[in-house]
Write a protein that holds these residues in place. Structure first.
Motif, PDB file in Angstrom:
ATOM      1  N   ILE A 158       0.839  -1.205   0.000  1.00 48.96           N
ATOM      2  CA  ILE A 158       0.000   0.000   0.000  1.00 48.96           C
ATOM      3  C   ILE A 158       0.872   1.252   0.000  1.00 48.96           C
ATOM      4  N   TYR A 159       1.895   1.231   0.846  1.00 44.29           N
ATOM      5  CA  TYR A 159       2.810   2.370   0.924  1.00 44.29           C
ATOM      6  C   TYR A 159       3.621   2.497  -0.367  1.00 44.29           C
ATOM      7  N   LEU A 160       4.045   1.359  -0.931  1.00 41.04           N
ATOM      8  CA  LEU A 160       4.825   1.390  -2.172  1.00 41.04           C
ATOM      9  C   LEU A 160       4.002   1.974  -3.321  1.00 41.04           C
ATOM     10  N   ASN A 165       3.805   7.108  -7.022  1.00 38.41           N
ATOM     11  CA  ASN A 165       3.209   8.306  -7.616  1.00 38.41           C
ATOM     12  C   ASN A 165       3.990   9.573  -7.281  1.00 38.41           C
ATOM     13  N   ASN A 166       5.034   9.434  -6.466  1.00 34.41           N
ATOM     14  CA  ASN A 166       5.834  10.599  -6.076  1.00 34.41           C
ATOM     15  C   ASN A 166       7.037  10.761  -7.002  1.00 34.41           C
ATOM     16  N   ASN A 211      14.201   7.988 -11.415  1.00 33.43           N
ATOM     17  CA  ASN A 211      15.576   7.473 -11.496  1.00 33.43           C
ATOM     18  C   ASN A 211      15.774   6.182 -10.693  1.00 33.43           C
ATOM     19  N   SER A 212      14.693   5.659 -10.113  1.00 30.90           N
ATOM     20  CA  SER A 212      14.788   4.417  -9.342  1.00 30.90           C
ATOM     21  C   SER A 212      14.061   3.291 -10.074  1.00 30.90           C
ATOM     22  N   ILE A 213      14.509   2.081  -9.822  1.00 26.29           N
ATOM     23  CA  ILE A 213      13.834   0.892 -10.351  1.00 26.29           C
ATOM     24  C   ILE A 213      13.426   0.012  -9.178  1.00 26.29           C
ATOM     25  N   VAL A 242      13.420   4.869 -16.401  1.00 21.46           N
ATOM     26  CA  VAL A 242      13.296   5.071 -14.958  1.00 21.46           C
ATOM     27  C   VAL A 242      12.283   6.152 -14.593  1.00 21.46           C
ATOM     28  N   LYS A 243      11.704   6.850 -15.595  1.00 21.23           N
ATOM     29  CA  LYS A 243      10.711   7.896 -15.317  1.00 21.23           C
ATOM     30  C   LYS A 243       9.297   7.331 -15.210  1.00 21.23           C
TER      31      LYS A 243
END
Length: 697
Positions: free
Chosen positions: A300-302, A307-308, A313-315, A418-419
């Protein structure tokens, strides 16, 4: 709507209602106190203790039960007249392996002692008559400090001898009487045989205990241990502490006064807790986004985080526990929770090893997600291979006698986009699904080929395999094998490696499955044969190479192998290791291959024995061709602590000794393990304690 509620009034009202309910319940309890006895108050505890004791007794004696079965069906023991020395060696081996086994006695049909192996000499010759009436079932003779388990041995339905195990039960008794809640007594045929001073019973109570499977009174509870080797044995529990009904009744008025004044105090205190509902709401929100076992943020938190902009730049790297359901069925929920907590701790510890590791989440009980800052492909490959290799080698202790290893699959979202935050979790899940279906260890999502072929990382590994073959650049490492008798390294096992484009070493667990699926596996084997034979042709050491059924059944392989053996003249120093679990279904072809190779003078080893379907009949039929049996690492790890592993290895060791086959223990990773396998008479040891694989000897 919640904002319009007066939390103070609500809290005060709840306090008043709660206090009235508690007062009423206490009144009912005390008004009926004469109906409550220690047996009712402690029944759940009795049941829990009973289950624990039954489980403990069964596990304790199963080891010796299995040993009797094994020994009474051993050919050398049945035909004892010509095998006295062999039998005595077998007895000495088991007496040394099982610490509480203090003696083994072997009698002929007239109850005369043929063999006796005793740690502490003590004859029970006057008690041998107790075993005269034995049929083909077990029987036991029980004393205060020892138990004698007997089994008659039959040949063609005629009794020829009797086998008796003498077991010291001091440790067993001390564990039985260690309860903090109860005085526990073991009763045998109406007589207490331990802890007698804590049990005072009438003849009537003894009669009720002996004649009922379970007996329950105000302050006594007993139950049978079913089929305890033909003994009429009962476990009797008597509480160490009893409740004094009169004292409780006298305390009733005081408790009511305490409740009354507590009630008066709680009302004003409630006025100070108007912020509690806000804290409760906050705690509820925290629980809603927190995994209840690991304490990590959940899916749920993920989803919210994806959406932030902070996720740009993260996977996502998914870490899936393949053996979760199997571990849960074996160990239960309590132990599996411990395994999950330890797994999350181990994965999270890699934050300190790679600064790109940003956050860890628990998606499901057997699925973790890593937020990873993607900088370049090389760092990603290095991190995932390090994580996978290290975690699968970490031993997680369950208790003093057992441990487990994790079996993992890693799936990675598309690192080229990554976007695209919203799709990252879905991409990783698609990759995971494909990886599980195709038994791939590490998989990266590729948007070009979707679910048909999403393994871009595997394509790079496949390229590395091709380069190793085309450029004759296969990397071979050699792990030493130690002779436990001469205390010298006399052999080496050849292990295959390849290099990637960054000149980094890739291990077999990352490329063997890919090689098999791409039909390049046999070419790797050919390259390994050529390179290892050339390396050892002028060395004095014996060396081994690993062969699978895929190698052996390939057309032309045997001819190629024979040609290279003769070309490099290594027939006297070569050992071919064949995996036991694979060879069973191709028995005829394997036997034909082994016979051909043995005619050249080479040696044969059965690798990973005990890891899969161990077809003893096939091993026995091939025994004239087999030189070594290599125990699987799962049997050797913690063997000095694991009684069941000791028994199984002991039985296989006896089989090998009888068939004149030498034994090798793998995964010898500490001094305690080395000393123990040496004491069991195992011929050779291999593992990190002996030496890690090296490129040059």
């Amino acid at each position: 709507m919640l904002k319009n509620i007066s939390y103070k009034n609500l809290f005060v009202s709840l306090i008043i209602i709660f206090s009235l309910i508690i007062t009423f319940i206490v009144y009912l309890v005390f008004s009926n106190i004469e109906k409550f006895h220690i047996d009712k108050l402690s029944k759940d505890t009795y049941n829990s203790e009973k289950i624990h004791i039954k489980s403990f007794v069964k596990e304790y004696f199963d080891v010796y039960n299995n040993l009797l079965i094994t020994l009474s069906n051993t050919k050398e023991i049945i035909e004892y007249e010509n095998n006295i020395e062999i039998i005595e060696k077998i007895f000495n081996s088991y007496e040394k392996t099982l610490p509480n086994l203090i003696g083994i006695i072997y009698l002929d049909k007239n109850q005369n002692e043929i063999i006796k192996v005793n740690k502490v000499y003590e004859s029970i010759k006057e008690d041998y008559t107790f075993f005269n009436s034995l049929d083909k079932t077990f029987k036991a003779y029980l004393t205060n400090q020892k138990i004698y388990l007997g089994q008659n041995i039959f040949k063609e339905n005629k009794k020829i001898s009797t086998l008796i195990l003498k077991i010291d039960i001091k440790e067993f008794i001390s564990k039985l009487v260690s309860s903090n809640l109860y005085n526990l007594t073991l009763v045998n045929k109406g007589k207490p045989i331990l802890n007698k001073e804590n049990l005072t019973l009438s003849k009537e109570e003894f009669s009720l205990i002996l004649n009922n499977e379970e007996y329950l009174s105000n302050n006594l509870y007993s139950f049978s241990i079913n089929d305890f080797y033909n003994q009429n044995i009962k476990i009797v529990l008597k509480p160490k502490h009893t409740l004094d009904d009169e004292k409780l009744k006298k305390s009733q008025a005081i408790i009511f006064l305490i409740l009354f004044f507590s009630f008066l105090i709680l009302i004003p205190l409630a006025m100070y807790f108007s912020n509690i509902p806000n804290k409760i709401l906050k705690e509820y929100e925290d629980k809603l986004i927190t995994h209840n076992i690991t304490g990590l943020k959940n899916s749920i938190y993920l989803d919210k985080e994806l959406n932030n902009k902070t996720f740009n730049n993260s996977i996502i790297i998914l870490v899936y526990l393949n053996n979760f359901k199997k571990l849960q069925s074996v160990y239960g929920y309590k132990i599996i929770n411990t395994i999950l907590k330890e797994s999350s701790r181990l994965i999270e510890s890699y934050k300190h090893k790679d600064e790109n590791f940003e956050e860890l989440y628990s998606i499901e009980n057997n699925l973790f997600a890593i937020k990873y800052n993607f900088t370049n492909e090389a760092n990603l490959i290095k991190f995932t291979q390090l994580l996978f290799t290290d975690l699968e080698r970490v031993e997680i202790l369950i208790d003093k006698n057992s441990s487990i290893y994790l079996d993992l699959t890693l799936a990675i979202s598309n690192p080229l986009d990554v976007k695209n935050n919203a799709q990252k979790l879905h991409e990783a899940q698609m990759a995971l699904e494909y990886a599980l279906e195709n038994k791939i260890d590490i998989l990266v999502y590729d948007p070009e080929v979707k679910t048909k072929d999403i393994n871009s990382l595997n394509l790079k590994i496949l390229k590395s395999i091709k380069n190793a073959i085309d450029k004759n650049d296969l990397v071979l490492h050699y792990q030493p094998i130690y002779n436990n008798r001469t205390q010298k390294i006399e052999k080496y096992e050849t292990l295959m490696r390849i290099r990637n484009s960054n000149n980094e070493i890739i291990y077999p667990n990352s490329f063997l499955d890919i090689a098999k699926n791409s039909r390049k596996y046999n070419k790797l084997t050919y390259a390994m044969i050529e390179k290892s034979f050339k390396y050892f042709q002028n060395k004095e050491y014996e060396f081994s190479i690993n062969l699978s059924v895929l190698d052996i059944v390939e057309k032309g392989f045997t001819a190629f192998l024979v040609q290279k053996i003769k070309e490099y003249n290594v027939e006297k120093k070569l050992v071919l290791e064949i995996v036991e679990s694979e060879s069973v279904t191709n028995y005829k072809e394997i036997k034909k291959f082994i016979v051909a190779i043995k005619e050249l003078g080479c040696k044969i080893a059965i690798d990973d024995f005990g890891s899969g379907y161990a077809n003893f009949q096939h091993i026995i039929s091939l025994s004239q061709y087999i030189d070594y049996i290599k125990f699987d690492g799962s049997l050797i790890k913690n063997i000095h602590k694991n009684r069941k592993s000791q028994l199984l290895v002991g039985v296989i060791k006896f089989l090998c000794d009888s068939l004149n086959i030498q034994t090798i223990a793998e995964f010898v990773e500490d001094e305690d393990t080395l000393n123990f396998v040496d004491s069991m008479g195992i011929n050779f040891s291999q593992g990190y304690f002996i030496g890690k694989p090296i490129e040059n000897i």
